[in-house]
Design a protein around this motif. Structure first.
Motif, PDB file in Angstrom:
ATOM      1  N   PHE B  85      31.774  43.662  25.855  1.00  0.00           N
ATOM      2  CA  PHE B  85      33.073  43.003  25.703  1.00  0.00           C
ATOM      3  C   PHE B  85      34.162  44.036  25.478  1.00  0.00           C
ATOM      4  O   PHE B  85      35.254  43.933  26.001  1.00  0.00           O
ATOM      5  CB  PHE B  85      33.041  42.000  24.538  1.00  0.00           C
ATOM      6  CG  PHE B  85      32.391  40.689  24.897  1.00  0.00           C
ATOM      7  CD1 PHE B  85      31.561  40.596  26.007  1.00  0.00           C
ATOM      8  CD2 PHE B  85      32.615  39.550  24.139  1.00  0.00           C
ATOM      9  CE1 PHE B  85      30.964  39.401  26.343  1.00  0.00           C
ATOM     10  CE2 PHE B  85      32.019  38.349  24.472  1.00  0.00           C
ATOM     11  CZ  PHE B  85      31.195  38.279  25.570  1.00  0.00           C
ATOM     12  N   GLU B  86      33.841  45.023  24.645  1.00  0.00           N
ATOM     13  CA  GLU B  86      34.819  46.056  24.371  1.00  0.00           C
ATOM     14  C   GLU B  86      35.231  46.770  25.665  1.00  0.00           C
ATOM     15  O   GLU B  86      36.406  46.998  25.923  1.00  0.00           O
ATOM     16  CB  GLU B  86      34.247  47.075  23.389  1.00  0.00           C
ATOM     17  CG  GLU B  86      34.990  47.119  22.063  1.00  0.00           C
ATOM     18  CD  GLU B  86      34.131  47.701  20.962  1.00  0.00           C
ATOM     19  OE1 GLU B  86      33.638  48.828  21.161  1.00  0.00           O
ATOM     20  OE2 GLU B  86      33.948  47.018  19.934  1.00  0.00           O
ATOM     21  N   GLU B  87      34.225  47.099  26.470  1.00  0.00           N
ATOM     22  CA  GLU B  87      34.516  47.821  27.698  1.00  0.00           C
ATOM     23  C   GLU B  87      35.308  46.972  28.682  1.00  0.00           C
ATOM     24  O   GLU B  87      36.247  47.451  29.318  1.00  0.00           O
ATOM     25  CB  GLU B  87      33.209  48.298  28.351  1.00  0.00           C
ATOM     26  CG  GLU B  87      32.702  49.596  27.719  1.00  0.00           C
ATOM     27  CD  GLU B  87      31.317  49.951  28.221  1.00  0.00           C
ATOM     28  OE1 GLU B  87      31.047  49.718  29.420  1.00  0.00           O
ATOM     29  OE2 GLU B  87      30.508  50.436  27.411  1.00  0.00           O
ATOM     30  N   ASP B  95      42.848  42.000  24.752  1.00  0.00           N
ATOM     31  CA  ASP B  95      42.344  42.083  23.397  1.00  0.00           C
ATOM     32  C   ASP B  95      40.911  41.562  23.410  1.00  0.00           C
ATOM     33  O   ASP B  95      40.624  40.542  24.022  1.00  0.00           O
ATOM     34  CB  ASP B  95      43.224  41.209  22.484  1.00  0.00           C
ATOM     35  CG  ASP B  95      42.858  41.406  21.025  1.00  0.00           C
ATOM     36  OD1 ASP B  95      41.983  42.257  20.759  1.00  0.00           O
ATOM     37  OD2 ASP B  95      43.452  40.725  20.180  1.00  0.00           O
ATOM     38  N   LYS B  96      40.036  42.284  22.725  1.00  0.00           N
ATOM     39  CA  LYS B  96      38.621  41.872  22.726  1.00  0.00           C
ATOM     40  C   LYS B  96      38.451  40.482  22.098  1.00  0.00           C
ATOM     41  O   LYS B  96      37.574  39.707  22.479  1.00  0.00           O
ATOM     42  CB  LYS B  96      37.773  42.895  21.968  1.00  0.00           C
ATOM     43  CG  LYS B  96      36.300  42.553  21.965  1.00  0.00           C
ATOM     44  CD  LYS B  96      35.486  43.669  21.341  1.00  0.00           C
ATOM     45  CE  LYS B  96      34.080  43.196  21.016  1.00  0.00           C
ATOM     46  NZ  LYS B  96      34.046  42.279  19.868  1.00  0.00           N
ATOM     47  N   ASN B  97      39.330  40.167  21.140  1.00  0.00           N
ATOM     48  CA  ASN B  97      39.239  38.854  20.480  1.00  0.00           C
ATOM     49  C   ASN B  97      39.349  37.703  21.464  1.00  0.00           C
ATOM     50  O   ASN B  97      38.734  36.662  21.293  1.00  0.00           O
ATOM     51  CB  ASN B  97      40.351  38.709  19.436  1.00  0.00           C
ATOM     52  CG  ASN B  97      40.093  39.632  18.268  1.00  0.00           C
ATOM     53  OD1 ASN B  97      38.947  39.999  18.021  1.00  0.00           O
ATOM     54  ND2 ASN B  97      41.139  40.017  17.581  1.00  0.00           N
ATOM     55  N   ILE B 126      36.410  42.007  41.577  1.00  0.00           N
ATOM     56  CA  ILE B 126      35.414  42.799  42.299  1.00  0.00           C
ATOM     57  C   ILE B 126      35.274  44.192  41.691  1.00  0.00           C
ATOM     58  O   ILE B 126      34.177  44.722  41.555  1.00  0.00           O
ATOM     59  CB  ILE B 126      35.781  42.861  43.801  1.00  0.00           C
ATOM     60  CG1 ILE B 126      35.544  41.484  44.422  1.00  0.00           C
ATOM     61  CG2 ILE B 126      34.972  43.922  44.534  1.00  0.00           C
ATOM     62  CD1 ILE B 126      36.084  41.325  45.812  1.00  0.00           C
ATOM     63  N   GLU B 127      36.396  44.751  41.244  1.00  0.00           N
ATOM     64  CA  GLU B 127      36.324  46.047  40.561  1.00  0.00           C
ATOM     65  C   GLU B 127      35.459  45.974  39.315  1.00  0.00           C
ATOM     66  O   GLU B 127      34.627  46.839  39.051  1.00  0.00           O
ATOM     67  CB  GLU B 127      37.729  46.513  40.159  1.00  0.00           C
ATOM     68  CG  GLU B 127      38.477  47.211  41.287  1.00  0.00           C
ATOM     69  CD  GLU B 127      39.937  47.470  40.911  1.00  0.00           C
ATOM     70  OE1 GLU B 127      40.728  47.701  41.827  1.00  0.00           O
ATOM     71  OE2 GLU B 127      40.272  47.421  39.707  1.00  0.00           O
ATOM     72  N   LEU B 128      35.672  44.879  38.557  1.00  0.00           N
ATOM     73  CA  LEU B 128      34.871  44.673  37.345  1.00  0.00           C
ATOM     74  C   LEU B 128      33.394  44.575  37.684  1.00  0.00           C
ATOM     75  O   LEU B 128      32.544  45.165  37.029  1.00  0.00           O
ATOM     76  CB  LEU B 128      35.306  43.389  36.655  1.00  0.00           C
ATOM     77  CG  LEU B 128      36.295  43.509  35.508  1.00  0.00           C
ATOM     78  CD1 LEU B 128      36.641  42.134  34.997  1.00  0.00           C
ATOM     79  CD2 LEU B 128      35.721  44.336  34.381  1.00  0.00           C
ATOM     80  N   LYS B 129      33.112  43.805  38.729  1.00  0.00           N
ATOM     81  CA  LYS B 129      31.732  43.593  39.124  1.00  0.00           C
ATOM     82  C   LYS B 129      31.074  44.915  39.527  1.00  0.00           C
ATOM     83  O   LYS B 129      29.921  45.170  39.198  1.00  0.00           O
ATOM     84  CB  LYS B 129      31.700  42.585  40.282  1.00  0.00           C
ATOM     85  CG  LYS B 129      30.322  42.267  40.820  1.00  0.00           C
ATOM     86  CD  LYS B 129      29.555  41.353  39.898  1.00  0.00           C
ATOM     87  CE  LYS B 129      28.156  41.109  40.432  1.00  0.00           C
ATOM     88  NZ  LYS B 129      27.278  40.536  39.423  1.00  0.00           N
ATOM     89  N   GLU B 130      31.840  45.743  40.200  1.00  0.00           N
ATOM     90  CA  GLU B 130      31.286  47.042  40.609  1.00  0.00           C
ATOM     91  C   GLU B 130      31.004  47.917  39.404  1.00  0.00           C
ATOM     92  O   GLU B 130      30.050  48.678  39.378  1.00  0.00           O
ATOM     93  CB  GLU B 130      32.268  47.758  41.545  1.00  0.00           C
ATOM     94  CG  GLU B 130      32.063  47.365  42.994  1.00  0.00           C
ATOM     95  CD  GLU B 130      33.209  47.795  43.884  1.00  0.00           C
ATOM     96  OE1 GLU B 130      34.110  48.526  43.414  1.00  0.00           O
ATOM     97  OE2 GLU B 130      33.221  47.375  45.050  1.00  0.00           O
ATOM     98  N   ASN B 134      25.175  44.097  37.103  1.00  0.00           N
ATOM     99  CA  ASN B 134      24.505  42.822  36.864  1.00  0.00           C
ATOM    100  C   ASN B 134      24.744  42.231  35.489  1.00  0.00           C
ATOM    101  O   ASN B 134      24.266  41.155  35.182  1.00  0.00           O
ATOM    102  CB  ASN B 134      22.996  42.988  37.079  1.00  0.00           C
ATOM    103  CG  ASN B 134      22.697  43.123  38.554  1.00  0.00           C
ATOM    104  OD1 ASN B 134      23.454  42.633  39.385  1.00  0.00           O
ATOM    105  ND2 ASN B 134      21.613  43.796  38.876  1.00  0.00           N
ATOM    106  N   ASN B 135      25.478  42.952  34.658  1.00  0.00           N
ATOM    107  CA  ASN B 135      25.750  42.396  33.339  1.00  0.00           C
ATOM    108  C   ASN B 135      26.757  41.258  33.378  1.00  0.00           C
ATOM    109  O   ASN B 135      26.858  40.485  32.444  1.00  0.00           O
ATOM    110  CB  ASN B 135      26.260  43.496  32.400  1.00  0.00           C
ATOM    111  CG  ASN B 135      25.137  44.423  31.990  1.00  0.00           C
ATOM    112  OD1 ASN B 135      23.991  43.972  31.878  1.00  0.00           O
ATOM    113  ND2 ASN B 135      25.439  45.680  31.800  1.00  0.00           N
TER     114      ASN B 135
END
Lengths: 360, 563
Positions: B85-87, B95-97, B126-130, B134-135
């Protein structure tokens, strides 16, 4: 007649063990089965280990058991050295340092500690001297040292097994009971200190054991899922390869410590009873032989072997049902893994030799 | 201790194990069987696509567009949740919250994906997914999008996930995310627009991966609906009103089709869909969410005078030539009631175009409160218009008890000029005055034109049964308001639209509200218009606004007037 009884008992035990081998292979096949395919590598590896185990059994059934009386202390020292070795050079698997690697083989010295513990108990309890206090003090100190080393790995399961082995064997030997009662009180008194030196995850396991729903995704997960697996098996089970908890991967470690859940789920209450019956028959035969023995060393040895097998079975099944904390012990004969198989078959080899030597 | 005793210990232990197994497998077997089933059988909801909303000319007013959500499977990420979540938060600059909150809110069970980031654009998703492989999962969900988020808010309403409604089935893994319309036609016609959510029934393993397929129910797309609104007119009205509090309604005088309905201030529909920055609208003291055309009531003021005149004419209490003398002050019972100026002798036409209060005091006195209320009721002042929008409010009139006991003659005087115990919604007033234009029919104002290409006719008329003569006289008096140089809405005559209507200044505790309500062309009415401006001090502001509004419609050739 006795000869007939002897060969009869050996044959019967071999037959029961063979039945357990079949159950083990079937269950392993199912638990390694994923998406229509079995992880054949592990499966074949286990078959080879079973075959090797039988060779070990056969080999040691021809070794005179009296030799262990002489080498008990030597074996103990070797084991202790290995245990200290693990502390420094051991391989870390799943947060615990239990394994030593030699020539590509990994093994757990803590398994040898069980054997040496039985030998030490048999040797010291059968010494001709009459000083019971000294016998108990020496064995307790010797085993205690090993327990602490094993406990440090940390392998709470084996440490507990050795402690219980000591108490059980002591109780059913001819040593005076009052020392043991004293010892038990002493152990209870130090329990709070032991609690403090437990690892975080061990404490967690014990707390979660009392209430698995505290941490359903973490430490309680295994208990919850294994209970679901066992319960949902009902009377006759869901059938071979049809356990949903098993096949859909809801059970962690199901080919090792939690293999009982696979049997319970796929074969139901009925299958569980068959397994328990087999275990009971084996233990009963061992005790029957023990009762006939006149050599006190052999008696303690046999008693120790039966207690060790009994504790493994009860604690393993108990923990999968959630009546004992999860301590990481294999289900004898059934679980995947070489170390515990070799140790068990070795002990049966010793036991068979005792049969051959005495019941003639 | 005898060693045979150990046999008994073994046997007892095995029996205990057997009893425990009996308890789990036989006594509680059904319970655990159900739990095992819940473990691996999942309903994966598929949101239906809501129908589009178009204006009468086919301009898109609302549509579903894909929203890219980031989801995680709780069981799979249970050890790495915090760092993950932080990443993700760091990557997105969130904000992580926020992620934690979304996780908590959307969590159903350990194996169903949980949306933690909502409504990303495709590229970022898609950037996030890359990056996280698989997380995380990309969960594409339809999200409502409004091309005109401010201009047409009160008519359209918005869409949100109805989680609370389905709280009780949340734990079973069913879709708690059904989207429902809130306010406007999104709510009123939700059952047509919504369609039906579908879903897959699947088998999953502990990672939440699909391992088997049990069944599917295809989602049903919602129906497209077409509104009677003309988006161009709506936009013009919205722009004109943007700095003020008030409402403009333009309606087809014969059918009741609403061409434009603007309430100002307005709110941003797209913010409400994504639940971002909504508090500024919710907490605004100007109440932007209130639809002033149908949910707020105001005293009609002088715009009520045509009704009083119609009552008096119908009851033969006055005739068009009947005159009353206005000396600016009207004294009764020791109280003074005022007019705006000295009008001297005034007949109906003059009184109407000057909006002379004293003339109507006299008429009101002659009529009596009962008759006034009776006619107001005939014009349905205390009823809803049944417009197809939710939460319409009804106005009110003096209630029987109220004017029998504590009713003074001054109250009657106030009532006859549309003050005091009388309030209506702007749309109500529009529809009632409109009855004068179309020969005495109360139309049902409506917004829906067609559902899924099929024309819907919501036009219903209630005939009030007034004589044509009376209506003609009244209409003539209303024409004077615009066409006579002294008329209060003379400005509108410049448009050459043949407008008839009435202005009104509704007195309040603070500044007066300004009204203009009218229709055109008066010989063959086609449009009906109502303008209300809150606390502008005088009706002239409403007349001015009507002028600019209609002028712009004329300039842009948006009015269909062929004569």
């Amino acid at each position: 007649m006795l000869k007939q009884f002897r060969s009869n008992i050996i044959l019967k035990l071999c037959f029961y063990i063979f039945l357990l081998n079949i159950i083990s292979m079937g269950t392993l096949y199912s638990s390694l089965h994923k998406g229509g395919e079995c992880e054949y590598q592990l499966f074949y590896k286990q078959i080879i280990m079973i075959i090797v185990s039988w060779i070990i059994l056969a080999f040691f059934s021809f070794i005179n058991y009296r030799i262990y009386y002489r080498v008990a202390i030597f074996l103990y020292i070797i084991t202790t050295i290995l245990l200290i070795f693990v502390d420094f050079f051991g391989k870390t698997v799943m947060g615990a340092q239990r394994w030593l690697s030699f020539w590509g083989f990994s093994f757990q010295p803590s398994e040898f500690a069980k054997i040496s513990a039985i030998f030490i108990l048999a040797k010291f309890f059968s010494l001709p001297k009459k000083n019971d206090f000294l016998k108990i003090a020496i064995t307790f100190i010797l085993l205690g040292m090993n327990m602490i080393l094993i406990f440090k790995q940390p392998d709470l399961g084996t440490a507990t097994i050795i402690l219980l082995l000591f108490l059980f064997v002591g109780f059913f030997s001819q040593i005076k009971k009052r020392y043991f009662i004293l010892l038990i009180f002493a152990l209870i008194a130090v329990t709070p200190f032991v609690w403090n030196i437990l690892h975080e995850y061990q404490k967690k396991r014990l707390i979660v054991f009392l209430n698995p729903n505290l941490d359903p995704l973490g430490a309680g997960y295994t208990i919850i899922q294994s209970r679901i697996a066992i319960g949902s098996g009902k009377l006759f089970g869901k059938g071979f390869l049809s356990g949903t908890q098993n096949q859909f991967n809801f059970l962690p470690e199901r080919h090792t410590d939690f293999i009982f859940t696979v049997i319970a789920e796929e074969w139901g209450f009925f299958g569980c009873l068959v397994l328990i019956l087999l275990y009971w028959l084996i233990l009963e035969k061992i005790i029957n032989v023990a009762l006939l023995l006149k050599d006190y060393f052999a008696f303690i040895l046999t008693l120790g072997i039966s207690v060790l097998i009994f504790l493994h079975i009860i604690i393993n099944i108990g923990m999968t049902c959630g009546i004992f904390p999860v301590v990481g012990l294999p289900l004898l004969f059934i679980s995947y893994g070489g170390s515990h198989l070799f140790v068990t078959y070795f002990l049966f080899g010793v036991f068979f030799n005792i049969c051959r030597q005495h019941i003639l | 201790m005898d060693a045979t005793f150990i046999k008994r210990i073994y046997l007892t232990s095995f029996l205990i194990i057997a009893v425990v197994l009996f308890y789990y497998q036989i006594l509680r077997g059904d319970y655990f069987e159900k739990r095992a089933l819940n473990n691996y059988v999942r309903v994966v909801p598929i949101s239906s696509i809501r129908g589009n909303i178009f204006d009468r000319n086919g301009v898109l007013l609302a549509q579903d567009s894909p929203s890219f959500n980031i989801a995680v499977v709780p069981y799979q990420i249970r050890w790495i949740k915090e760092t993950l979540f932080e990443e993700i938060a760091k990557f997105l600059g969130y904000d992580k919250n926020l992620l934690d909150r979304n996780y908590k809110r959307n969590f159903r069970n350990f194996f169903t994906p949980v949306d933690i980031v909502i409504n990303l654009d495709k590229k970022t998703a898609i950037e996030l997914k890359e990056k996280f492989k698989n997380n995380i999962l990309i969960n594409v969900q339809p999200i409502r999008y409004y091309p005109y988020p401010y201009e047409i808010s009160h008519i359209i309403g918005y869409v949100k996930e109805a989680e609370n409604v389905f709280d009780d089935i949340k734990k079973y893994g069913y879709s708690p995310k059904e989207r429902v319309g809130v306010l406007g036609v999104e709510q009123y016609y939700n059952r047509y627009i919504a369609g039906e959510d579908g879903g897959y029934l699947i088998e999953v393993n502990a990672k939440g991966e699909i391992v088997g397929f049990l069944g599917e129910r295809k989602p049903k797309r919602g129906k497209d609906i077409v509104l009677t609104i003309d988006c161009k007119i709506q936009k013009i009205a919205s722009e004109l009103l943007s700095q003020q509090r008030g409402t403009i309604v333009l309606m087809d005088a014969n059918t009741g089709e609403i061409l434009a309905l603007v309430s100002s201030p307005s709110f941003d529909l797209n913010s409400f869909v994504t639940s971002k920055n909504v508090s500024k609208f919710l907490n605004d003291k100007n109440k932007p969410i209130l639809n002033r055309a149908i949910q707020a009531t105001y005293p009609p003021g002088s715009t009520f005078k045509p009704i009083v005149a119609l009552a008096a004419l119908s009851e033969n209490i006055i005739f068009p030539k009947t005159t009353f003398i206005c000396k600016k002050i009207f004294s009764i019972g020791g109280y003074n009631f005022h007019c705006l100026s000295y009008h001297e002798d005034e007949n109906l036409y003059e009184a109407m175009l000057h909006s002379c209060n004293i003339y109507f005091y006299n008429v009101g006195l002659k009529l009596g409160v009962d008759k006034i209320v009776k006619f107001a009721k005939k014009f349905m002042f205390d009823n809803i218009t049944k417009v197809d929008l939710p939460y319409e409010k009804e106005g009110y009139l003096p209630h029987n008890i109220r004017y029998s006991k504590n009713w003074f003659v001054g109250d009657t005087l106030n009532l006859s000029i549309g003050q005091g115990m009388i309030e209506v919604t702007p749309l109500r007033l529009l529809v009632s005055i409109n009855a004068i234009s179309n020969g005495g029919y109360i139309v049902r104002p409506h917004i829906l034109k067609a559902i899924a290409g099929k024309q819907e006719s919501l036009s219903t008329n209630v005939y009030l049964g007034f004589s044509n003569d009376v209506l003609r006289i009244l209409k003539k008096s209303l024409i004077g308001v615009i066409e006579n140089k002294e008329g209060t809405a003379y400005l509108l005559s410049k448009l050459n639209l043949k407008i008839a209507g009435k202005t009104g200044t509704a007195q309040t505790k603070t500044k007066a509200h300004g009204w203009f309500v009218g229709f055109f062309p008066h010989n063959k009415p086609k449009y009906s218009i109502c303008v209300l401006l809150e606390e502008v001090g005088s009706s002239f502001e409403a007349v001015k606004l009507s002028y600019y509004f209609l002028k712009e419609l004329l300039d842009k050739n948006l009015l269909d007037i062929t004569n």
